[in-house]
Structures are given as C-alpha cells and as structure tokens.
Design an enzyme around this catalytic site. Structure first.
Site, PDB file in Angstrom:
ATOM      1  N   CYS A   2       0.841  -1.190   0.000  1.00  0.00           N
ATOM      2  CA  CYS A   2       0.000   0.000   0.000  1.00  0.00           C
ATOM      3  C   CYS A   2       0.885   1.252   0.000  1.00  0.00           C
ATOM      4  O   CYS A   2       1.886   1.315   0.699  1.00  0.00           O
ATOM      5  CB  CYS A   2      -0.943   0.089   1.186  1.00  0.00           C
ATOM      6  SG  CYS A   2      -2.096  -1.259   1.274  1.00  0.00           S
ATOM      7  N   ARG A  27       4.024  -0.350  -4.674  1.00  0.00           N
ATOM      8  CA  ARG A  27       3.746  -0.848  -3.332  1.00  0.00           C
ATOM      9  C   ARG A  27       2.465  -1.682  -3.259  1.00  0.00           C
ATOM     10  O   ARG A  27       2.163  -2.287  -2.229  1.00  0.00           O
ATOM     11  CB  ARG A  27       3.628   0.323  -2.350  1.00  0.00           C
ATOM     12  CG  ARG A  27       4.837   1.218  -2.318  1.00  0.00           C
ATOM     13  CD  ARG A  27       4.667   2.316  -1.303  1.00  0.00           C
ATOM     14  NE  ARG A  27       4.566   1.770   0.029  1.00  0.00           N
ATOM     15  CZ  ARG A  27       5.591   1.433   0.800  1.00  0.00           C
ATOM     16  NH1 ARG A  27       6.808   1.619   0.362  1.00  0.00           N
ATOM     17  NH2 ARG A  27       5.406   0.936   1.990  1.00  0.00           N
ATOM     18  N   TRP A  75      -2.596  -2.857  -1.731  1.00  0.00           N
ATOM     19  CA  TRP A  75      -2.274  -4.274  -1.871  1.00  0.00           C
ATOM     20  C   TRP A  75      -3.134  -4.959  -0.814  1.00  0.00           C
ATOM     21  O   TRP A  75      -2.885  -4.813   0.381  1.00  0.00           O
ATOM     22  CB  TRP A  75      -0.790  -4.506  -1.598  1.00  0.00           C
ATOM     23  CG  TRP A  75      -0.326  -5.907  -1.885  1.00  0.00           C
ATOM     24  CD1 TRP A  75       0.084  -6.411  -3.082  1.00  0.00           C
ATOM     25  CD2 TRP A  75      -0.201  -6.975  -0.938  1.00  0.00           C
ATOM     26  NE1 TRP A  75       0.448  -7.734  -2.929  1.00  0.00           N
ATOM     27  CE2 TRP A  75       0.279  -8.101  -1.633  1.00  0.00           C
ATOM     28  CE3 TRP A  75      -0.470  -7.107   0.430  1.00  0.00           C
ATOM     29  CZ2 TRP A  75       0.511  -9.323  -1.023  1.00  0.00           C
ATOM     30  CZ3 TRP A  75      -0.238  -8.329   1.039  1.00  0.00           C
ATOM     31  CH2 TRP A  75       0.252  -9.416   0.312  1.00  0.00           C
ATOM     32  N   ASN A 101      -1.765   2.149   5.619  1.00  0.00           N
ATOM     33  CA  ASN A 101      -0.864   1.100   5.152  1.00  0.00           C
ATOM     34  C   ASN A 101      -0.504   0.265   6.378  1.00  0.00           C
ATOM     35  O   ASN A 101      -0.200   0.832   7.425  1.00  0.00           O
ATOM     36  CB  ASN A 101       0.389   1.757   4.549  1.00  0.00           C
ATOM     37  CG  ASN A 101       1.489   0.768   4.254  1.00  0.00           C
ATOM     38  OD1 ASN A 101       1.220  -0.385   3.911  1.00  0.00           O
ATOM     39  ND2 ASN A 101       2.730   1.196   4.384  1.00  0.00           N
ATOM     40  N   GLY A 102      -0.555  -1.064   6.255  1.00  0.00           N
ATOM     41  CA  GLY A 102      -0.220  -1.912   7.405  1.00  0.00           C
ATOM     42  C   GLY A 102      -1.424  -2.729   7.837  1.00  0.00           C
ATOM     43  O   GLY A 102      -2.376  -2.893   7.079  1.00  0.00           O
ATOM     44  N   GLU A 481      17.928 -17.645  -6.999  1.00  0.00           N
ATOM     45  CA  GLU A 481      17.510 -16.300  -7.383  1.00  0.00           C
ATOM     46  C   GLU A 481      17.000 -16.290  -8.831  1.00  0.00           C
ATOM     47  O   GLU A 481      15.980 -15.669  -9.140  1.00  0.00           O
ATOM     48  CB  GLU A 481      18.678 -15.322  -7.202  1.00  0.00           C
ATOM     49  CG  GLU A 481      18.437 -13.911  -7.696  1.00  0.00           C
ATOM     50  CD  GLU A 481      17.234 -13.205  -7.080  1.00  0.00           C
ATOM     51  OE1 GLU A 481      16.635 -13.718  -6.119  1.00  0.00           O
ATOM     52  OE2 GLU A 481      16.865 -12.135  -7.590  1.00  0.00           O
ATOM     53  N   LYS A 485      13.255 -15.125  -9.991  1.00  0.00           N
ATOM     54  CA  LYS A 485      13.036 -14.070 -10.993  1.00  0.00           C
ATOM     55  C   LYS A 485      12.041 -14.558 -12.043  1.00  0.00           C
ATOM     56  O   LYS A 485      11.111 -13.855 -12.401  1.00  0.00           O
ATOM     57  CB  LYS A 485      14.345 -13.694 -11.711  1.00  0.00           C
ATOM     58  CG  LYS A 485      15.289 -12.786 -11.007  1.00  0.00           C
ATOM     59  CD  LYS A 485      14.896 -11.340 -10.940  1.00  0.00           C
ATOM     60  CE  LYS A 485      14.033 -11.009  -9.789  1.00  0.00           C
ATOM     61  NZ  LYS A 485      14.486 -11.065  -8.439  1.00  0.00           N
ATOM     62  N   GLU A 488       8.450 -15.016 -10.565  1.00  0.00           N
ATOM     63  CA  GLU A 488       7.840 -13.734 -10.192  1.00  0.00           C
ATOM     64  C   GLU A 488       7.237 -13.012 -11.393  1.00  0.00           C
ATOM     65  O   GLU A 488       6.124 -12.507 -11.309  1.00  0.00           O
ATOM     66  CB  GLU A 488       8.918 -12.784  -9.621  1.00  0.00           C
ATOM     67  CG  GLU A 488       9.145 -12.861  -8.144  1.00  0.00           C
ATOM     68  CD  GLU A 488      10.207 -11.855  -7.691  1.00  0.00           C
ATOM     69  OE1 GLU A 488       9.953 -11.167  -6.708  1.00  0.00           O
ATOM     70  OE2 GLU A 488      11.294 -11.759  -8.310  1.00  0.00           O
ATOM     71  N   HIS A 504      17.404 -37.510  -6.351  1.00  0.00           N
ATOM     72  CA  HIS A 504      16.655 -38.044  -5.210  1.00  0.00           C
ATOM     73  C   HIS A 504      15.172 -37.696  -5.308  1.00  0.00           C
ATOM     74  O   HIS A 504      14.539 -37.310  -4.331  1.00  0.00           O
ATOM     75  CB  HIS A 504      17.264 -37.533  -3.902  1.00  0.00           C
ATOM     76  CG  HIS A 504      18.669 -37.971  -3.714  1.00  0.00           C
ATOM     77  ND1 HIS A 504      19.026 -39.290  -3.489  1.00  0.00           N
ATOM     78  CD2 HIS A 504      19.845 -37.296  -3.772  1.00  0.00           C
ATOM     79  CE1 HIS A 504      20.338 -39.397  -3.406  1.00  0.00           C
ATOM     80  NE2 HIS A 504      20.854 -38.195  -3.573  1.00  0.00           N
ATOM     81  N   LYS A 603       6.261  -4.621  -3.826  1.00  0.00           N
ATOM     82  CA  LYS A 603       7.707  -4.490  -3.635  1.00  0.00           C
ATOM     83  C   LYS A 603       8.092  -4.466  -2.164  1.00  0.00           C
ATOM     84  O   LYS A 603       9.112  -5.007  -1.765  1.00  0.00           O
ATOM     85  CB  LYS A 603       8.202  -3.215  -4.309  1.00  0.00           C
ATOM     86  CG  LYS A 603       9.691  -3.091  -4.226  1.00  0.00           C
ATOM     87  CD  LYS A 603      10.271  -2.491  -5.440  1.00  0.00           C
ATOM     88  CE  LYS A 603      11.772  -2.634  -5.475  1.00  0.00           C
ATOM     89  NZ  LYS A 603      12.237  -3.973  -5.837  1.00  0.00           N
TER      90      LYS A 603
HETATM   91  C1  G6P Z   1       9.067  -8.791  -1.756  1.00  0.00           C
HETATM   92  C2  G6P Z   1       9.617  -8.558  -3.144  1.00  0.00           C
HETATM   93  C3  G6P Z   1      10.921  -9.352  -3.314  1.00  0.00           C
HETATM   94  C4  G6P Z   1      11.904  -8.959  -2.232  1.00  0.00           C
HETATM   95  C5  G6P Z   1      11.304  -9.207  -0.841  1.00  0.00           C
HETATM   96  C6  G6P Z   1      12.177  -8.654   0.259  1.00  0.00           C
HETATM   97  O1  G6P Z   1       8.578 -10.080  -1.651  1.00  0.00           O
HETATM   98  O2  G6P Z   1       8.680  -8.935  -4.121  1.00  0.00           O
HETATM   99  O3  G6P Z   1      11.478  -9.068  -4.592  1.00  0.00           O
HETATM  100  O4  G6P Z   1      13.085  -9.673  -2.398  1.00  0.00           O
HETATM  101  O5  G6P Z   1      10.049  -8.542  -0.738  1.00  0.00           O
HETATM  102  O6  G6P Z   1      12.168  -7.252   0.186  1.00  0.00           O
HETATM  103  P1  G6P Z   1      13.263  -6.351   0.864  1.00  0.00           P
HETATM  104  O7  G6P Z   1      12.804  -4.935   0.628  1.00  0.00           O
HETATM  105  O8  G6P Z   1      13.274  -6.703   2.316  1.00  0.00           O
HETATM  106  O9  G6P Z   1      14.550  -6.645   0.208  1.00  0.00           O
END
Ligand code: G6P
Length: 608
Positions: A2, A27, A75, A101-102, A481, A485, A488, A504, A603
């Site tokens: 948010c 956000r 969000w 927000n929260g 990672e 990616k 996501e 396994h 994010k």
């Molecule tokens: C969210 C994002 C990720 C990120 C994670 C941690 O899930 O979508 O891409 O890695 O938060 O965020 P931070 O701001 O703590 O790195």
C-alpha cells in the site's frame, strides 16, 4: 504494501496526489483512491484496478477541486480488491477520510465495539474501523484525536487523515511502517516513499514511531503521544527524479538490470581503500570480526538469496559459521543467537515486516546487528546497530535486480574483511579479491550484451510451463535467485535444485522438452555438475548452460551455452545472474506479463 500520499498547499491537490500515487504503485496496485477537501465538502473517488483506472474515473467525473487531500494505492490484506474496500475510507458521518498502510491487529474487537455503538460498516477492511474510531473519539482537534486513536490500535501502520471541518489540515502517524513528510514552500506533503514528493520538494523528514504529525500549508508540527512538541531537521534527497523514471526503457526492470554496473560500482568503490575493504565505519572493525562466534543472515525473497551467496563466501573465506534464514521463520523459531553473534539483515526497502521483526529479536537476544539496505533512513537502517548501504538508487520494479547485485557486492566485502581480520586470508590474496570485486561492474557491463541472445532463448522457450535451475555451491544459491526471478515475472513454474540432489526424486519430473538452465561457474565442481546435466539431457530436457568454462553447445550435453567472463568462484553469482535476469525478463515479455507489477506481489511487504 500500500502506498499513501497526502498534500496540502497552493496547487490542485488532485494533480499532486495522482502523480504521487503513480510513483507509489509499486507498493500495491489492486485498487486506488483519493479524497479531497472540495468546496462541497470531502469528496472521495476510488476504484478497483490500477492507477490508470482511477485517473480515468476521477477525470470522467470532472476532477476534484481543492488544495488538500489524501490518496492510496492498495495491496489487499483484509477484504478482496474491490471499489468498496479501496481506500480512502470515510467515517459514518462523512466528516473524516483516512488512508492506511499496514495491519490493525485488533480490528475485530474494535469493529464489534463500534458496531455496538451503532456504526455500520461498508467494507471488509481493518482500515474502516480506524476512521469510525476517529469519528467516535473526535474532540475538535485532529492531533489530539489521532493521539487517542493510536493508543487504541495494535499492529503496525501508517495513517493519514483529513476532515471536512479542518480545511488545509492533514494529520498522520506511523508505527513500524514507512512514512515521510515533505517540506515545501507554502505546501507540504506526506508519502510512503520519496519519489511521491519529488514534484513538490526534495526536503523531507522521517517522523519517529508514533509521532503525531500535523501538516498545513504553512508548516509541519511533530508531537509525541504525550503531547510534547518535537523537532526534526529535514534531510535532502540527493538523487534526481529521473532515477525514478523509465528513461527510455520499456520497463523499470530492464532499466534497473542495465543500471547494475553503476549500482555495484557505487556500492564497492568507496569501501575499498588501499586495495582492501574498509568497513570499520559500518561497525565491522577487525576486532569485532575476529571475535564473532556465528553470523546469522536473515532476510526475505531475493535478499535471502543474496544472503545465501554471502553465507558461501563468508564460510569459505573467513571460516565463520553462517546461518542464512528466512526472516519469517527465524522470528518465531526461538533462535539460538546472543552475545558474540552478528546478525546481518538484508533488505532493499528496509521495511519488510518479517525482516524488521527478526532484527528486533536478534537485538533483544544480545546479538550485534548490521543492516544491509538500500533505502536511506529506512526502519532497518535506523534500528540496526550499524548500516551498510547498497547504493543501487531507487528500485521501482517489483522484481529486484540491481539491489540484489549491490547486496552481493556488500557481502563479498564483508567476507574478505572478515577473512583478513581472522587470518584465514593473507593481504595479497585479499587484494586479489578486491581487484576482482572492483572489476565486477565491467564484467556485468559485458554480460548486458547477452541481451539479444537471452531474448532469442526466451522466444524459443516462452511456451514451457516448467523450468528447473541447477547448480552446486554458489551456483545453487544463484540458481535460487534465477528461479525466483522467472516465476515472479512470467508466472512460469520453476524450481532451483542442488545438482546432486536432483536424482533423489525431482528427476522424475524431467521429460522430453522440460527446460533446464544449469549453472557451472566453479571449476572445482564442473565435472560434477556436467554429470548432472548429462542425466537430464539423457531424459529429453532442453538444456541452457550458463558457464565460465570452455564448453560449447553440442546437442548431447546441452543445447545452448551462455558464456561468462572469468572471476573468482565465490563472486560468480554476480555474473551468472545477469543473463538469467534478462532471460526471465524476456520470457515475461513474450508471455505478455505485466513485468514491473506482477500479479499478487508488492515491492515492499510491510505485513507479516
Ligand atoms: C518482496 C519482493 C521481493 C523482495 C522481498 C524482500 O517479496 O517482491 O522481490 O526480495 O520482498 O524485500 P526487501 O525490501 O526486504 O529486500
């Protein structure tokens, strides 16, 4: 999680709010809304969907006239994305509008109490309880009322409130959630993040937790919950608004991928002095590093993946035991951590709720804490004993790229300094590592030239529904990672597997045409991973090999090879990830996905 924004001043508030909300859309983007003090009283326009939908809706209604207002991009947590659940929420008597927000943890008990008082709820949100509570406790003074409201709330939040009875006045507060106040000339703002205030001002303050902020066009006042007046000196944003714009790229993600050489260079250059890492000012003195018993790296998402690479580097080079843990698990695991331990939290935003809670838990148990984060003055940066900033600049795309690369670089510096301090590495070797770290930006630059190759591979494989990423050691951490990616931003199912573990169970999923991306960047493990690759190839997989080894696509071991420049094996994750970020990006493009705002994600995750 948010985005909130508020404006009071001499301009039309709507324009500032909409512009600000567009920059905060990263956000959360399932619904959006604005409330403005108009000559006809408070008017609210809100809608399910993206900011563009709100923009069109509000303009179709002829706009909103007025110079004070609040806005929100959501969000969803409590209540599905819908027009009615969108913010701002309005009190039963229509006098107050509020954005949030929260999470209000005690909203159910507050809701029951307010219902007993006769309040009728329109939405399923926790937020609506707060605006009705504000009406119930209203004493004619916005600051005093918000103080009373905060005392009744459990959980973490940032709130902004306006009233039809107080033209030009805006009050806000934060508890464990981001909120800044922007200082203009005859106009002031509040926002969840800096880009939203930049059209108005570069000067801002991060209010302390539970400070009640009173904002008018003439000035900003801060109060403690006990009513004491507080003062803050504004800081100045030292990056340009263009850093938060696409600058000719189709997506922020692509722009940020291309910014990686600079992000890594900026993170590293001032921390290598005389050819060696200089980290004393970040609380990492040699004495401290010598005495450290265990290191705990705690983070979420990609930041945790950076932590896994960091773990491998620190353990190998400095021989300190490192545990890399998911923050949401760490915080409730009764962790074995205490005096003599170092807890490194990694977070781009510095606001991730679970990471912050883990940081507090580690502190409470007596560990030293270091935050590696990208957002200056974020909660993690303020709360940790020391902070090592990644200078990646504002990252807008939800899927992180440049902040992750900068985190890796910061961790390498720690590994090398710790190794030197503990005598597990001599100075000459440490200099060689530092040279290699310093040369990463140029090597990343070279790898950005794989753009066309990766786009072509993505075109060939964009119809595959399952992908496996294989690696051993650091390559396995990088594979995790790369896999994240891909899922996501393209919604393709993918998994990362340690090469030796595949047999396994998971190998049963490999069939004709399954896509496997294998990483082979450590000469000591080439042969091992090559046998793993051969075993998937023999079962019909299409294999893309990402390697710094001397391999070519022969159709028998692999179908395609992406060649990487040479570097020390501990640093290779910084290189192998680059083509794989581009691969994920182009798969997303070919599949028509919303690259910068993938479904269901946000994010900055400020809820548990
Ligand atoms: C969210 C994002 C990720 C990120 C994670 C941690 O899930 O979508 O891409 O890695 O938060 O965020 P931070 O701001 O703590 O790195």
């Amino acid at each position: 999680m948010c985005g909130i924004v508020g404006y009071t001043g001499r301009r039309q508030a709507l324009d500032v709010l909409l512009k600000g909300l567009y920059t905060l859309e990263y956000r959360g983007y399932d619904s959006a809304g604005v409330a403005v003090q108009t000559p006809q009283g408070l008017r609210v326009v809100k809608t399910q969907g993206r900011m563009k939908t709100l923009d069109e809706k509000v303009h179709a209604l002829g706009g909103l006239e007025g110079s004070c207002g609040i806005g929100h991009t959501r969000w969803a947590t409590h209540g599905a994305p819908s027009d009615v659940n969108a913010h701002p929420h309005v009190s039963a008597d229509g006098r107050f509008a509020l954005v949030h927000n929260g999470i209000i943890e005690n909203y159910l008990e507050l809701r029951e109490e307010l219902q007993r008082d006769g309040f009728v709820f329109q939405s399923e949100t926790d937020t609506e309880t707060v605006v009705h509570l504000f009406q119930k406790l209203y004493c004619g003074d916005m600051v005093k009322t918000l103080t009373q409201v905060v005392a009744r709330l459990r959980g973490g939040f940032a709130l902004g409130v306006i009233s039809s009875e107080k033209p030009g006045e805006l009050v806000c507060v934060r508890r464990d959630n981001p909120l800044i106040v922007g200082f203009g000339e005859g106009e002031n703002m509040i926002a969840s993040d800096i880009p939203a205030i930049l059209p108005v001002t570069r000067r801002y303050v991060v209010p302390g937790d539970e400070e009640i902020v009173h904002v008018t066009p003439q000035g900003v006042e801060f109060y403690s919950l006990s009513g004491e007046r507080l003062t803050h000196t504004p800081q100045t944003v030292d990056w340009d608004v263009s850093s938060a714009e696409k600058g000719g790229y189709d997506h922020f993600m692509l722009k940020e991928i291309f910014e990686q050489p600079r992000a890594v260079r900026d993170t590293v250059s001032s921390r290598i002095r005389g050819g060696l890492p200089a980290l004393e000012e970040y609380g990492l003195s040699d004495e401290m590093l010598r005495g450290v018993r265990n290191i705990h790296i705690v983070a979420c998402g990609s930041a945790l993946h950076a932590g896994l690479v960091g773990k491998a580097a620190i353990e190998k080079l400095a021989r300190i035991p490192v545990l890399a843990q998911v923050a949401s698990e760490f915080r409730y695991s009764d962790p074995i951590i205490g005096e003599g331990d170092l807890c490194i939290v990694i977070s781009q935003s510095g606001e991730t709720a679970d990471t912050l809670a883990a940081l507090r838990e580690a502190k409470k148990r007596g560990a030293r804490t270091l935050a590696i984060c990208n957002v200056v003055s974020s909660s993690a940066a303020r709360e940790a004993d020391s902070v090592l900033y990644t200078w990646a600049g504002p990252e807008i795309a939800v899927a992180t790229t440049k902040a992750y690369s900068a985190q890796l670089a910061a961790l390498y510096l720690i590994a090398v300094r710790a190794a030197l301090a503990r005598g597990t590495m001599d100075e000459q070797t440490a200099r060689r590592y530092c040279d290699d770290i310093s040369s990463l930006p140029d090597k990343i630059e070279t790898l950005l030239k794989t753009r066309e190759q990766m786009s072509e591979l993505a075109r060939l494989y964009s119809d595959r529904e399952d992908t496996f990423f294989l690696g051993r050691g650091v390559d396995y951490a990088a594979a995790q990672e790369a896999s994240l990616k891909l899922k996501e931003i393209s919604y393709v199912h993918s998994e990362a597997y340690a090469g030796g573990e595949l047999k396994h169970g998971t190998i049963s999923l490999i069939e004709e045409g399954t896509l496997v991306a294998a990483l082979a960047c450590d000469p000591a493990l080439y042969e091992k991973i090559i046998s793993n690759i051969k075993s998937v190839k023999a079962r019909g997989a299409s294999v893309v090999l990402v390697t710094n080894g001397n391999y070519e696509a022969d159709g028998e071991m692999c179908d395609h090879v992406v060649h990487l420049p040479q570097c020390l094996p501990e640093l290779s994750a910084s290189l192998s990830i680059i083509p794989l970020q581009l691969f994920a990006y182009y798969i997303g493009v070919y599949r028509g996905c919303d690259i910068d705002k993938p479904r269901n994600l946000a994010k900055s995750v400020t809820v548990e």
